[in-house]
Design an enzyme around this catalytic site. Sequence first.
Site, short mmCIF file in Angstrom:
data_model
loop_
_atom_site.label_atom_id
_atom_site.label_comp_id
_atom_site.label_asym_id
_atom_site.label_seq_id
_atom_site.Cartn_x
_atom_site.Cartn_y
_atom_site.Cartn_z
N ASP A 39 30.84 -14.78 -30.48
CA ASP A 39 30.74 -13.99 -29.24
C ASP A 39 31.71 -14.56 -28.21
OD1 ASP A 39 28.38 -11.85 -28.29
OD2 ASP A 39 29.44 -12.81 -26.62
N ASP A 66 37.04 -14.42 -28.67
CA ASP A 66 37.40 -13.14 -28.08
C ASP A 66 37.89 -12.28 -29.24
OD1 ASP A 66 38.53 -10.92 -26.92
OD2 ASP A 66 39.32 -12.01 -25.19
N ASN A 93 31.58 -5.94 -34.56
CA ASN A 93 30.56 -5.29 -33.74
C ASN A 93 30.84 -5.37 -32.24
OD1 ASN A 93 27.54 -4.55 -33.07
ND2 ASN A 93 27.90 -6.55 -32.10
N TYR A 158 36.44 4.56 -25.04
CA TYR A 158 35.40 4.28 -26.05
C TYR A 158 35.51 5.27 -27.21
CZ TYR A 158 30.63 2.99 -27.59
OH TYR A 158 29.53 2.56 -28.30
N LYS A 162 36.52 4.38 -31.02
CA LYS A 162 35.52 4.59 -32.09
C LYS A 162 36.01 5.64 -33.11
CE LYS A 162 32.21 1.78 -30.54
NZ LYS A 162 32.05 0.43 -31.13
P1 NAD Z 1 25.70 -5.56 -25.98
O1 NAD Z 1 26.40 -5.52 -24.68
O2 NAD Z 1 24.23 -5.79 -26.04
O3 NAD Z 1 26.38 -6.68 -26.91
C1 NAD Z 1 27.78 -6.76 -27.02
C2 NAD Z 1 28.14 -8.21 -27.27
O4 NAD Z 1 29.57 -8.25 -27.43
C3 NAD Z 1 27.80 -9.13 -26.08
O5 NAD Z 1 27.11 -10.28 -26.54
C4 NAD Z 1 29.17 -9.49 -25.50
O6 NAD Z 1 29.22 -10.80 -24.95
C5 NAD Z 1 30.05 -9.38 -26.72
N1 NAD Z 1 31.46 -9.17 -26.37
C6 NAD Z 1 31.97 -8.42 -25.36
N2 NAD Z 1 33.31 -8.52 -25.34
C7 NAD Z 1 33.64 -9.35 -26.38
C8 NAD Z 1 34.87 -9.85 -26.86
N3 NAD Z 1 36.04 -9.54 -26.27
N4 NAD Z 1 34.84 -10.67 -27.94
C9 NAD Z 1 33.67 -11.02 -28.52
N5 NAD Z 1 32.47 -10.60 -28.09
C10 NAD Z 1 32.47 -9.77 -27.02
O7 NAD Z 1 26.11 -4.20 -26.72
P2 NAD Z 1 25.49 -3.40 -27.95
O8 NAD Z 1 24.90 -2.17 -27.40
O9 NAD Z 1 24.70 -4.28 -28.82
O10 NAD Z 1 26.83 -2.96 -28.67
C11 NAD Z 1 27.29 -3.56 -29.88
C12 NAD Z 1 28.21 -2.58 -30.58
O11 NAD Z 1 27.47 -1.40 -30.93
C13 NAD Z 1 29.39 -2.10 -29.73
O12 NAD Z 1 30.55 -2.00 -30.53
C14 NAD Z 1 28.94 -0.74 -29.25
O13 NAD Z 1 30.02 0.11 -28.97
C15 NAD Z 1 28.18 -0.27 -30.47
N6 NAD Z 1 27.24 0.82 -30.18
C16 NAD Z 1 26.21 0.62 -29.29
C17 NAD Z 1 25.35 1.69 -29.04
C18 NAD Z 1 24.20 1.55 -28.10
O14 NAD Z 1 23.58 2.57 -27.80
N7 NAD Z 1 23.84 0.37 -27.63
C19 NAD Z 1 25.54 2.91 -29.67
C20 NAD Z 1 26.58 3.05 -30.55
C21 NAD Z 1 27.44 2.01 -30.81
#
Ligand code: NAD
Length: 263
Positions: A39, A66, A93, A158, A162
């Site tokens: 992370d 990153d 992710n 986004y 995606k």
């Molecule tokens: P979240 O914000 O809970 O977690 C995202 C994590 O990514 C965080 O811990 C953050 O610190 C980390 N992060 C951010 N920038 C980063 C970087 N440059 N390098 C490494 N880590 C980094 O988000 P989430 O909802 O769990 O989303 C996770 C994935 O699922 C994303 O790709 C998001 O687009 C996708 N997604 C989420 C949803 C939703 O409804 N939550 C729906 C569809 C897709």
Amino acid sequence: MPERTLAGRRALISGAASGIGYAVALALAERGARVVVADLRGDAAQVAADQIAASTGAEVRAVQEDAAVEDHVRHAIAETARLFGGLDILVSNAGRQHVAMIEDFPVDTFRAIVDLMLVGPFLALKHALPLMRAQGHGRILHMASINGLVGFAGKAAYNSAKHGLVGLTKVAALECAADGITVNAICPGYVDTPLVRGQLEDLARTRGVSLERVLEEVIYPLVPQRRLLDPREVAEYAAFLCSDAAAGVTGQAVVIDGGYLAQ
Ligand code: NAD
């Protein structure tokens, strides 16, 4: 505890300190995998790794990364291979969001989002595939979104990232189809994570209404099941796709969305 379908597998998950990534790391560890939680927030990654190790007894390590930066991606992959002796499962992710109409969308933000959510997974493939090919086995997951399949006003970066990620999934799947490696994208709808909570709170603030009202008036009308998904539901899907049982599933964009795209 679930069956140990991933015993001995070695996994690296980006953005795993929170939300869906954390749930996937936990689900893989519960099934016997050794896991690296990567992370941007190194301290949070360490806390997550310690929590998952304590609750599952699995070997779980943390790496600060990153996921948009090639040197970091290369290091996270090399570190997983060094710690565990190889890499069987790669989950790209990490993600973020910015909502604005195209005319108001800052170009730098657009580039940064595409860098993290499309170029980042490409870099991870580039550095992980040689290891997996040499092993003759691999499972790669891209955390895409329903916004990788349909558009949504205000989410230009986004959606572009995606949609691109779904295309990248298909190409990667074809390029390593004969090498025992599968590549799939998971496309969740609205999942209850800090990322989505932040968006809902912004909307509630802008409209001067409660978060519950935003859910009732904006989100639930889009979702036939009228609920946010739990991150663990997405993680169950991920664990299946990483298992031997899913050897024939590759190049797919699998949807888990409470019925959103059925309409
Ligand atoms: P979240 O914000 O809970 O977690 C995202 C994590 O990514 C965080 O811990 C953050 O610190 C980390 N992060 C951010 N920038 C980063 C970087 N440059 N390098 C490494 N880590 C980094 O988000 P989430 O909802 O769990 O989303 C996770 C994935 O699922 C994303 O790709 C998001 O687009 C996708 N997604 C989420 C949803 C939703 O409804 N939550 C729906 C569809 C897709």
